[in-house]
Design a protein around this motif. Structure first.
Motif, mmCIF file in Angstrom:
data_model
loop_
_atom_site.group_PDB
_atom_site.id
_atom_site.type_symbol
_atom_site.label_atom_id
_atom_site.label_comp_id
_atom_site.label_asym_id
_atom_site.label_seq_id
_atom_site.Cartn_x
_atom_site.Cartn_y
_atom_site.Cartn_z
ATOM 1 N N ALA A 86 35.490 26.725 39.683
ATOM 2 C CA ALA A 86 36.020 25.402 40.015
ATOM 3 C C ALA A 86 35.491 24.896 41.358
ATOM 4 O O ALA A 86 35.527 23.693 41.631
ATOM 5 C CB ALA A 86 37.538 25.428 40.023
ATOM 6 N N ASP A 87 34.985 25.799 42.219
ATOM 7 C CA ASP A 87 34.434 25.408 43.518
ATOM 8 C C ASP A 87 32.999 24.890 43.414
ATOM 9 O O ASP A 87 32.477 24.326 44.370
ATOM 10 C CB ASP A 87 34.442 26.598 44.485
ATOM 11 N N VAL A 88 32.362 25.101 42.264
ATOM 12 C CA VAL A 88 30.974 24.701 42.074
ATOM 13 C C VAL A 88 30.953 23.305 41.444
ATOM 14 O O VAL A 88 31.617 23.059 40.442
ATOM 15 C CB VAL A 88 30.231 25.707 41.163
ATOM 16 N N THR A 89 30.196 22.408 42.057
ATOM 17 C CA THR A 89 30.105 21.043 41.539
ATOM 18 C C THR A 89 29.426 21.055 40.181
ATOM 19 O O THR A 89 28.317 21.582 40.045
ATOM 20 C CB THR A 89 29.287 20.155 42.498
ATOM 21 N N PRO A 90 30.077 20.493 39.156
ATOM 22 C CA PRO A 90 29.446 20.466 37.835
ATOM 23 C C PRO A 90 28.210 19.568 37.826
ATOM 24 O O PRO A 90 28.134 18.588 38.557
ATOM 25 C CB PRO A 90 30.528 19.909 36.904
ATOM 26 N N ARG A 91 27.238 19.921 37.004
ATOM 27 C CA ARG A 91 26.002 19.153 36.838
ATOM 28 C C ARG A 91 25.795 18.909 35.340
ATOM 29 O O ARG A 91 24.953 19.547 34.711
ATOM 30 C CB ARG A 91 24.802 19.917 37.400
ATOM 31 N N PRO A 92 26.574 17.989 34.735
ATOM 32 C CA PRO A 92 26.505 17.810 33.285
ATOM 33 C C PRO A 92 25.281 17.031 32.782
ATOM 34 O O PRO A 92 25.057 16.959 31.589
ATOM 35 C CB PRO A 92 27.787 17.042 32.955
ATOM 36 N N VAL A 93 24.488 16.468 33.686
ATOM 37 C CA VAL A 93 23.276 15.772 33.263
ATOM 38 C C VAL A 93 22.082 16.648 33.616
ATOM 39 O O VAL A 93 21.919 17.078 34.752
ATOM 40 C CB VAL A 93 23.145 14.390 33.944
ATOM 41 N N TYR A 94 21.260 16.935 32.615
ATOM 42 C CA TYR A 94 20.057 17.746 32.816
ATOM 43 C C TYR A 94 18.920 17.071 32.062
ATOM 44 O O TYR A 94 19.070 16.710 30.894
ATOM 45 C CB TYR A 94 20.277 19.175 32.294
ATOM 46 N N ASN A 95 17.808 16.873 32.726
ATOM 47 C CA ASN A 95 16.621 16.275 32.119
ATOM 48 C C ASN A 95 16.957 14.913 31.495
ATOM 49 O O ASN A 95 16.457 14.574 30.430
ATOM 50 C CB ASN A 95 16.010 17.229 31.100
ATOM 51 N N GLY A 96 17.871 14.187 32.128
ATOM 52 C CA GLY A 96 18.245 12.863 31.657
ATOM 53 C C GLY A 96 19.212 12.840 30.484
ATOM 54 O O GLY A 96 19.530 11.783 29.968
ATOM 55 N N LEU A 97 19.696 13.999 30.047
ATOM 56 C CA LEU A 97 20.593 14.079 28.900
ATOM 57 C C LEU A 97 21.979 14.531 29.343
ATOM 58 O O LEU A 97 22.111 15.340 30.259
ATOM 59 C CB LEU A 97 20.047 15.058 27.858
ATOM 60 N N GLN A 98 23.002 14.035 28.689
ATOM 61 C CA GLN A 98 24.394 14.357 29.019
ATOM 62 C C GLN A 98 24.844 15.582 28.225
ATOM 63 O O GLN A 98 24.670 15.644 27.024
ATOM 64 C CB GLN A 98 25.290 13.166 28.685
ATOM 65 N N TYR A 99 25.444 16.548 28.909
ATOM 66 C CA TYR A 99 25.963 17.773 28.306
ATOM 67 C C TYR A 99 27.460 17.867 28.569
ATOM 68 O O TYR A 99 27.967 17.292 29.524
ATOM 69 C CB TYR A 99 25.284 19.003 28.926
ATOM 70 N N GLU A 100 28.152 18.615 27.739
ATOM 71 C CA GLU A 100 29.579 18.869 27.919
ATOM 72 C C GLU A 100 29.767 20.260 28.515
ATOM 73 O O GLU A 100 29.177 21.222 28.016
ATOM 74 C CB GLU A 100 30.318 18.798 26.576
ATOM 75 N N PRO A 101 30.589 20.398 29.554
ATOM 76 C CA PRO A 101 30.864 21.731 30.101
ATOM 77 C C PRO A 101 31.559 22.593 29.050
ATOM 78 O O PRO A 101 32.422 22.116 28.325
ATOM 79 C CB PRO A 101 31.807 21.463 31.270
ATOM 80 N N THR A 102 31.159 23.865 28.952
ATOM 81 C CA THR A 102 31.787 24.768 27.987
ATOM 82 C C THR A 102 32.468 25.946 28.663
ATOM 83 O O THR A 102 33.317 26.581 28.070
ATOM 84 C CB THR A 102 30.756 25.325 26.981
ATOM 85 N N ASP A 103 32.077 26.260 29.896
ATOM 86 C CA ASP A 103 32.630 27.439 30.560
ATOM 87 C C ASP A 103 32.726 27.171 32.051
ATOM 88 O O ASP A 103 31.724 27.033 32.717
ATOM 89 C CB ASP A 103 31.733 28.648 30.294
ATOM 90 N N ARG A 104 33.953 27.056 32.561
ATOM 91 C CA ARG A 104 34.164 26.863 34.001
ATOM 92 C C ARG A 104 35.139 27.908 34.510
ATOM 93 O O ARG A 104 36.045 27.626 35.273
ATOM 94 C CB ARG A 104 34.683 25.461 34.289
#
Length: 106
Positions: free
Chosen positions: A28-46
């Motif tokens: 939870a302390d790590v900033t999520p980065r859901p966009v990679y290579n211009g594509l949107q991803y959904e977080p699956t494991d935090r």
């Protein structure tokens, strides 16, 4: 950060965080980065945490996934713009007038 599309790994991003010895770091302390290579991803494991111990390196991995629709023959059902194709999400810079499709040059 690890990214996958349709269950297949398609990229990762490594981020280094430096904290004092004895600090507990959680996902939870790590900033999520859901966009990679211009594509949107959904977080699956935090989940996950670690305590920083002198002389060691710890790793927390955030995972993201996306599903891409695949049509017959294994090709994507939604065509991707090529390097010279216009972005389909951007307005057309030179729309054609439906009343006068061939404007008079002057």
């Amino acid at each position: 950060h690890e990214n996958e599309t349709n269950g297949v790994a398609d990229g990762s991003y490594t981020e280094t965080i430096t904290v004092p010895v004895g600090t507990q770091v959680s996902a939870a302390d790590v900033t999520p980065r859901p966009v990679y290579n211009g594509l949107q991803y959904e977080p699956t494991d935090r989940s996950g945490a670690l305590t920083v111990v002198e002389g060691t390196i710890g790793t927390i991995t955030l995972r993201y996934t996306r599903t891409e629709q695949v049509g017959p023959g294994g090709e994507d059902s939604v065509p991707k713009p090529g390097p010279t194709d216009p972005d389909p999400t951007e307005p057309d810079p030179s729309p054609v007038d439906p009343v006068d499709p061939m404007p008079n040059p002057g």
